[in-house]
Design an enzyme around this catalytic site. Structure first.
Site, PDB file in Angstrom:
ATOM      1  N   ASP A 150      -1.437   0.525   3.745  1.00 57.98           N
ATOM      2  CA  ASP A 150      -1.388   2.024   3.432  1.00 57.98           C
ATOM      3  C   ASP A 150      -2.795   2.287   2.737  1.00 57.98           C
ATOM      4  OD1 ASP A 150      -0.894   4.450   2.248  1.00 57.98           O
ATOM      5  OD2 ASP A 150       1.116   4.099   2.097  1.00 57.98           O
TER       6      ASP A 150
ATOM      7  N   ASP B  96       1.008  -8.935   7.172  1.00 61.34           N
ATOM      8  CA  ASP B  96       1.969  -7.916   6.417  1.00 61.34           C
ATOM      9  C   ASP B  96       2.621  -6.956   7.404  1.00 61.34           C
ATOM     10  OD1 ASP B  96       2.953  -6.932   4.180  1.00 61.34           O
ATOM     11  OD2 ASP B  96       1.113  -6.439   3.051  1.00 61.34           O
ATOM     12  N   ASP B  97       3.361  -6.197   6.779  1.00 60.32           N
ATOM     13  CA  ASP B  97       4.285  -5.374   7.865  1.00 60.32           C
ATOM     14  C   ASP B  97       3.272  -4.071   8.055  1.00 60.32           C
ATOM     15  OD1 ASP B  97       4.860  -4.641   4.958  1.00 60.32           O
ATOM     16  OD2 ASP B  97       6.475  -3.566   5.624  1.00 60.32           O
TER      17      ASP B  97
END
Ligand SMILES: O=P(O)(O)OC[C@H]1O[C@H](OP(=O)(O)OP(=O)(O)O)[C@H](O)[C@@H]1O
Ligand SMILES: Nc1nc2[nH]cnc2c(=O)[nH]1
Ligand SMILES: [Mg+2]
Length: 152
Positions: free
Chosen positions: A92, A88-89
């Protein structure tokens, strides 16, 4: 989020290459599962660097711009992730990462960016970002005119 961290394509490419380097030797991987959409970007770079051509997706929607709602899984690659890199980028709050871990317990899960609340949920990542900072990704931005400081 009180702060902003702007990512350029060049920097993103550099970080994704660094992540790829840490996943050598490439022969240990069957392929990549990209967490769409953000994960498609590092997945393309990593597939090129590692010579992998088997690319799958898990398609999750949760954020409406910067507000997170319920996780909605629209499509998922089959299996428990054995032999696959899940990318995934960013991580968070870690909500997406927790769901991914449950879906693919045997995969190696990596991201480019990680904020403290989610960092422990990934096996590896490249850049630490403070929790109060919004990461502005290059695919969400464009080049625009900036008026000169001494504009009449
Ligand atoms: O750790 P969390 O708080 O769960 O946030 C991380 C997720 O949020 C973003 O995806 P988003 O759901 O915005 O969808 P997108 O990838 O399609 O842009 C990002 O690409 C991660 O997948
Ligand atoms: N672009 C972007 N998407 C996110 N999704 C959750 N956190 C973030 C963030 O900081 N930036
Ligand atoms: Mg995403």
């Amino acid at each position: 989020m009180s702060e902003k961290y702007v990512v350029t394509w060049d920097m993103f490419h550099m970080h994704a290459r660094k992540l790829s380097e840490r996943l050598l030797p490439a022969s240990q991987w069957k392929g990549i599962i990209a967490v769409s959409r953000g994960g498609l970007f590092p997945a393309a770079v990593m597939a090129r660097e590692l010579g992998l051509r088997h690319i799958e997706t898990v398609c999750i929607a949760s954020y409406d711009h910067d507000k997170q709602g319920e996780l909605n899984v629209l499509h998922r690659a089959q299996g428990d992730g054995e032999g696959f890199i899940v990318v995934d980028d960013l991580v968070d709050t870690g909500n997406t990462a927790r769901a991914i871990r449950e879906m693919y317990p045997k995969a190696r899960f990596v991201t480019v960016f990680a904020k403290p609340a989610g960092a422990s949920l990934v096996d590896d990542y490249v850049v630490d970002i403070p929790q109060n900072t919004w990461i502005e990704q290059p695919w969400d931005m464009g080049i625009c005119f900036v008026p000169p400081l001494a504009r009449k």
